[in-house]
Design a protein around this motif. Structure first.
Motif, PDB file in Angstrom:
ATOM      1  N   SER A 121       0.826  -1.211   0.000  1.00  0.00           N
ATOM      2  CA  SER A 121       0.000   0.000   0.000  1.00  0.00           C
ATOM      3  C   SER A 121       0.856   1.257   0.000  1.00  0.00           C
ATOM      4  O   SER A 121       1.699   1.457   0.870  1.00  0.00           O
ATOM      5  CB  SER A 121      -0.917  -0.004   1.228  1.00  0.00           C
ATOM      6  OG  SER A 121      -1.719   1.148   1.250  1.00  0.00           O
ATOM      7  N   GLY A 122       0.639   2.095  -0.989  1.00  0.00           N
ATOM      8  CA  GLY A 122       1.392   3.333  -1.101  1.00  0.00           C
ATOM      9  C   GLY A 122       2.748   3.182  -1.744  1.00  0.00           C
ATOM     10  O   GLY A 122       3.437   4.175  -1.983  1.00  0.00           O
ATOM     11  N   LEU A 123       3.158   1.952  -2.045  1.00  0.00           N
ATOM     12  CA  LEU A 123       4.480   1.699  -2.627  1.00  0.00           C
ATOM     13  C   LEU A 123       4.417   1.352  -4.109  1.00  0.00           C
ATOM     14  O   LEU A 123       5.429   1.474  -4.814  1.00  0.00           O
ATOM     15  CB  LEU A 123       5.184   0.571  -1.873  1.00  0.00           C
ATOM     16  CG  LEU A 123       5.416   0.798  -0.373  1.00  0.00           C
ATOM     17  CD1 LEU A 123       6.063  -0.432   0.257  1.00  0.00           C
ATOM     18  CD2 LEU A 123       6.279   2.038  -0.142  1.00  0.00           C
ATOM     19  N   ILE A 124       3.271   0.875  -4.576  1.00  0.00           N
ATOM     20  CA  ILE A 124       3.135   0.514  -5.980  1.00  0.00           C
ATOM     21  C   ILE A 124       1.888   1.173  -6.569  1.00  0.00           C
ATOM     22  O   ILE A 124       0.996   1.611  -5.844  1.00  0.00           O
ATOM     23  CB  ILE A 124       3.032  -1.017  -6.178  1.00  0.00           C
ATOM     24  CG1 ILE A 124       1.737  -1.563  -5.544  1.00  0.00           C
ATOM     25  CG2 ILE A 124       4.250  -1.731  -5.601  1.00  0.00           C
ATOM     26  CD1 ILE A 124       1.456  -3.025  -5.877  1.00  0.00           C
ATOM     27  N   ILE A 176      -0.123  -4.237 -12.895  1.00  0.00           N
ATOM     28  CA  ILE A 176       0.242  -5.606 -12.519  1.00  0.00           C
ATOM     29  C   ILE A 176       1.755  -5.787 -12.576  1.00  0.00           C
ATOM     30  O   ILE A 176       2.325  -6.584 -11.825  1.00  0.00           O
ATOM     31  CB  ILE A 176      -0.472  -6.639 -13.419  1.00  0.00           C
ATOM     32  CG1 ILE A 176      -0.299  -8.051 -12.836  1.00  0.00           C
ATOM     33  CG2 ILE A 176       0.017  -6.559 -14.856  1.00  0.00           C
ATOM     34  CD1 ILE A 176      -1.121  -9.114 -13.552  1.00  0.00           C
ATOM     35  N   ASP A 177       2.432  -5.026 -13.431  1.00  0.00           N
ATOM     36  CA  ASP A 177       3.881  -5.134 -13.527  1.00  0.00           C
ATOM     37  C   ASP A 177       4.554  -4.702 -12.232  1.00  0.00           C
ATOM     38  O   ASP A 177       5.523  -5.333 -11.788  1.00  0.00           O
ATOM     39  CB  ASP A 177       4.402  -4.285 -14.694  1.00  0.00           C
ATOM     40  CG  ASP A 177       4.014  -4.859 -16.043  1.00  0.00           C
ATOM     41  OD1 ASP A 177       4.046  -6.098 -16.178  1.00  0.00           O
ATOM     42  OD2 ASP A 177       3.663  -4.089 -16.948  1.00  0.00           O
ATOM     43  N   GLU A 178       4.063  -3.626 -11.627  1.00  0.00           N
ATOM     44  CA  GLU A 178       4.647  -3.178 -10.361  1.00  0.00           C
ATOM     45  C   GLU A 178       4.358  -4.178  -9.246  1.00  0.00           C
ATOM     46  O   GLU A 178       5.185  -4.385  -8.356  1.00  0.00           O
ATOM     47  CB  GLU A 178       4.133  -1.780 -10.006  1.00  0.00           C
ATOM     48  CG  GLU A 178       4.657  -0.683 -10.918  1.00  0.00           C
ATOM     49  CD  GLU A 178       4.441   0.718 -10.365  1.00  0.00           C
ATOM     50  OE1 GLU A 178       4.280   0.854  -9.131  1.00  0.00           O
ATOM     51  OE2 GLU A 178       4.421   1.664 -11.167  1.00  0.00           O
ATOM     52  N   PHE A 179       3.185  -4.807  -9.280  1.00  0.00           N
ATOM     53  CA  PHE A 179       2.867  -5.825  -8.277  1.00  0.00           C
ATOM     54  C   PHE A 179       3.805  -7.022  -8.430  1.00  0.00           C
ATOM     55  O   PHE A 179       4.336  -7.538  -7.437  1.00  0.00           O
ATOM     56  CB  PHE A 179       1.413  -6.269  -8.416  1.00  0.00           C
ATOM     57  CG  PHE A 179       0.998  -7.337  -7.439  1.00  0.00           C
ATOM     58  CD1 PHE A 179       0.808  -7.045  -6.100  1.00  0.00           C
ATOM     59  CD2 PHE A 179       0.822  -8.654  -7.862  1.00  0.00           C
ATOM     60  CE1 PHE A 179       0.436  -8.039  -5.184  1.00  0.00           C
ATOM     61  CE2 PHE A 179       0.443  -9.647  -6.954  1.00  0.00           C
ATOM     62  CZ  PHE A 179       0.248  -9.336  -5.625  1.00  0.00           C
ATOM     63  N   ILE A 180       4.021  -7.466  -9.659  1.00  0.00           N
ATOM     64  CA  ILE A 180       4.906  -8.600  -9.906  1.00  0.00           C
ATOM     65  C   ILE A 180       6.337  -8.263  -9.493  1.00  0.00           C
ATOM     66  O   ILE A 180       7.054  -9.091  -8.917  1.00  0.00           O
ATOM     67  CB  ILE A 180       4.845  -9.011 -11.386  1.00  0.00           C
ATOM     68  CG1 ILE A 180       3.458  -9.608 -11.702  1.00  0.00           C
ATOM     69  CG2 ILE A 180       5.939 -10.012 -11.725  1.00  0.00           C
ATOM     70  CD1 ILE A 180       3.222  -9.883 -13.168  1.00  0.00           C
ATOM     71  N   ALA A 181       6.758  -7.026  -9.744  1.00  0.00           N
ATOM     72  CA  ALA A 181       8.109  -6.594  -9.362  1.00  0.00           C
ATOM     73  C   ALA A 181       8.297  -6.595  -7.852  1.00  0.00           C
ATOM     74  O   ALA A 181       9.424  -6.685  -7.359  1.00  0.00           O
ATOM     75  CB  ALA A 181       8.387  -5.203  -9.927  1.00  0.00           C
ATOM     76  N   ALA A 182       7.185  -6.489  -7.109  1.00  0.00           N
ATOM     77  CA  ALA A 182       7.228  -6.530  -5.637  1.00  0.00           C
ATOM     78  C   ALA A 182       6.961  -7.945  -5.127  1.00  0.00           C
ATOM     79  O   ALA A 182       6.396  -8.139  -4.049  1.00  0.00           O
ATOM     80  CB  ALA A 182       6.209  -5.547  -5.062  1.00  0.00           C
ATOM     81  N   ASP A 183       7.368  -8.945  -5.923  1.00  0.00           N
ATOM     82  CA  ASP A 183       7.205 -10.378  -5.601  1.00  0.00           C
ATOM     83  C   ASP A 183       5.760 -10.836  -5.657  1.00  0.00           C
ATOM     84  O   ASP A 183       5.401 -11.866  -5.064  1.00  0.00           O
ATOM     85  CB  ASP A 183       7.799 -10.719  -4.231  1.00  0.00           C
ATOM     86  CG  ASP A 183       9.315 -10.606  -4.214  1.00  0.00           C
ATOM     87  OD1 ASP A 183       9.924 -10.807  -5.280  1.00  0.00           O
ATOM     88  OD2 ASP A 183       9.873 -10.312  -3.148  1.00  0.00           O
ATOM     89  N   GLY A 184       4.929 -10.093  -6.356  1.00  0.00           N
ATOM     90  CA  GLY A 184       3.537 -10.496  -6.512  1.00  0.00           C
ATOM     91  C   GLY A 184       3.402 -11.782  -7.313  1.00  0.00           C
ATOM     92  O   GLY A 184       4.162 -12.025  -8.256  1.00  0.00           O
ATOM     93  N   TYR A 185       2.457 -12.608  -6.899  1.00  0.00           N
ATOM     94  CA  TYR A 185       2.115 -13.893  -7.513  1.00  0.00           C
ATOM     95  C   TYR A 185       3.205 -14.952  -7.328  1.00  0.00           C
ATOM     96  O   TYR A 185       3.082 -16.060  -7.869  1.00  0.00           O
ATOM     97  CB  TYR A 185       1.742 -13.735  -8.992  1.00  0.00           C
ATOM     98  CG  TYR A 185       0.414 -13.024  -9.170  1.00  0.00           C
ATOM     99  CD1 TYR A 185      -0.774 -13.624  -8.740  1.00  0.00           C
ATOM    100  CD2 TYR A 185       0.342 -11.761  -9.748  1.00  0.00           C
ATOM    101  CE1 TYR A 185      -1.993 -12.975  -8.886  1.00  0.00           C
ATOM    102  CE2 TYR A 185      -0.867 -11.103  -9.895  1.00  0.00           C
ATOM    103  CZ  TYR A 185      -2.031 -11.704  -9.450  1.00  0.00           C
ATOM    104  OH  TYR A 185      -3.239 -11.058  -9.585  1.00  0.00           O
ATOM    105  N   GLN A 186       4.269 -14.656  -6.558  1.00  0.00           N
ATOM    106  CA  GLN A 186       5.254 -15.684  -6.242  1.00  0.00           C
ATOM    107  C   GLN A 186       4.662 -16.736  -5.310  1.00  0.00           C
ATOM    108  O   GLN A 186       4.986 -17.927  -5.423  1.00  0.00           O
ATOM    109  CB  GLN A 186       6.494 -15.043  -5.600  1.00  0.00           C
ATOM    110  CG  GLN A 186       7.347 -14.236  -6.561  1.00  0.00           C
ATOM    111  CD  GLN A 186       7.837 -15.052  -7.741  1.00  0.00           C
ATOM    112  OE1 GLN A 186       8.364 -16.152  -7.571  1.00  0.00           O
ATOM    113  NE2 GLN A 186       7.648 -14.518  -8.941  1.00  0.00           N
TER     114      GLN A 186
END
Length: 417
Positions: A12-15, A20-30
């Motif tokens: 929250s507040g970081l992406i 979805i690219d920023e979420f994935i870059a933050a280890d999203g969907y790992q």
């Protein structure tokens, strides 16, 4: 100020919530990738071992619900539903997650679906949450485009489809069985329990229902393990909790901390203390269906069991702070008016009882001879009767603020006069 420890609000507040690219870059969907390489049994056992409890208000062990839906049958149709109705006054934690990090909700929901063998899910969002609806819908479309939803997710052979269902403004649809009625296209009337959703839920099929905040914890637990999660919070209330603080404080807002933080720390260290330097009067914890805390409760750890020991409930984590100048009888009148308005009318105890509670207090307050000692014991007697005979949690709610306000605050105020 105390430092937050964010899990559900980790991004929250970081992406950019629409990327979805920023979420994935933050280890999203790992976490989803890891889950799909494991057996479903291992997934719901990890959630069970973590001690995660439902963050919607009831605090029921999440893993127990998950396991019940998983083992009831092996080849039947199953569903998962995210309860994002969030109609409790003072509560806005789920809105924040959906508006600032909707993919964390979707990832948690797909993991939950895989663990029980469900291939269809719904996110039931409060109709007034326009931005939440928009961002969750956008995230769903992006997830389909990247293979995180739909057929053969990430080559695993697991299929799962997800869609948004918009609520119609009923507070009662925050209750899981009433929510199911609404998703089915019916009027939001409560069902009788049992059977429970894990046995017979949406369209008669086993259904797992979890809150937004609850599901947003799934990815971190799967990535880091149950032992890590249990290292946070307290023994019986592991992990973190989002607290939404409002009312007479200098810095209202949403904050995530490990369970066990005290009300004093939340009010004075986190929310900047009472406005204008006024004394503390009371705090309503959990919204309208919550309980009133007095000054003697300021140092009680905020956890399900510790609060219950002193006659309080954690509920949704809403903390509505009132300074010492507030008229708490008028606050209670507003709460009873809310329950009267939100009663669906299906059962007589709630339909008649909530109206009677409101009118009794309203008429009593209009009299010059108003006496707490006469009015509140009668209101509590009526509310206890309503709680015993109503179909759903709405009728069981008025007793909570009424009894706690009387026992924790008004009795002492009356005795000191």
């Amino acid at each position: 100020m105390l430092k937050e420890y964010r899990i559900a609000l980790r991004n929250s507040g970081l992406i950019n919530p629409e990327s979805i690219d920023e979420f994935i870059a933050a280890d999203g969907y790992q976490a989803l990738r890891k889950a799909l390489k494991s057996e479903p049994l291992g997934i719901y056992e990890e959630i069970y071992d973590s001690g995660l409890r439902g963050r919607g208000g009831a605090g029921f062990p999440t893993g127990a619900k998950e396991k019940a839906a998983a083992v009831i049958c092996s080849d039947c149709e199953k569903y998962v539903i995210c309860n994002a109705d969030e109609g409790e006054p003072g509560t806005f934690k789920d809105r924040i997650i959906m508006e600032t990090d909707p993919h964390s909700l979707i990832e948690g929901l797909v993991i939950a679906a895989y663990s029980i063998g469900a291939h269809k899910g719904f996110v039931y969002i409060r109709g007034e949450y326009e931005l939440s609806i928009q961002r969750v819908q956008n995230a769903i479309e992006q997830a389909y485009g990247r293979g995180f939803l739909g057929k053969n997710i990430l080559g695993s052979g697991f299929d799962f489809d997800l869609e948004v269902r918009r609520g119609a403004g009923s507070y009662l649809c925050g209750e899981e069985l009433t929510l199911i009625e609404s998703v089915e296209g019916k009027r939001g009337y409560p069902r009788i329990k049992p059977p429970y959703p894990a046995e017979k839920g949406l369209w008669g099929s086993p259904t797992l229902i979890n809150n937004v905040e609850t599901l947003a914890n799934f990815p971190a637990i799967i990535l880091n393990g149950a032992k890590w999660y249990r290292s946070l919070g307290t023994e019986n209330s592991p992990g973190t909790k989002i607290f939404t603080i409002s009312g007479d404080v200098n810095k209202p807002g949403f904050y995530e901390f490990p369970m066990g933080i005290t009300l004093r720390e939340l009010i004075y260290d986190v929310a900047g203390g009472i406005r204008n330097g006024k004394p503390f009067g009371a705090a309503l914890i959990g919204g309208a269906a919550g309980t009133f805390a007095s000054e003697q409760h300021l140092d009680v750890p905020m956890g399900y069991d510790k609060l219950r020991e002193v006659g309080l409930t954690l509920g949704s984590g809403a903390v509505i702070v009132m300074d010492g100048t507030r008229n708490l009888n008028q606050t209670m009148l507003s709460i009873l008016k809310f329950f009267k308005h939100e009663s669906c009318g299906k059962c007589i105890p709630c339909r008649v009882g909530t109206t009677q509670l409101h009118n009794t207090l309203k008429d009593s307050l209009a009299q010059q001879s108003f006496n707490n000692n006469q009015v509140y014991p009668e209101l509590i007697r009526q509310a206890e009767l309503i709680a015993r005979t109503s179909l759903c949690p709405l009728g069981q709610s008025p007793i909570l603020p009424l009894k706690s306000l009387w026992e924790h605050i008004l009795v002492k105020q009356t005795a000191n006069k």
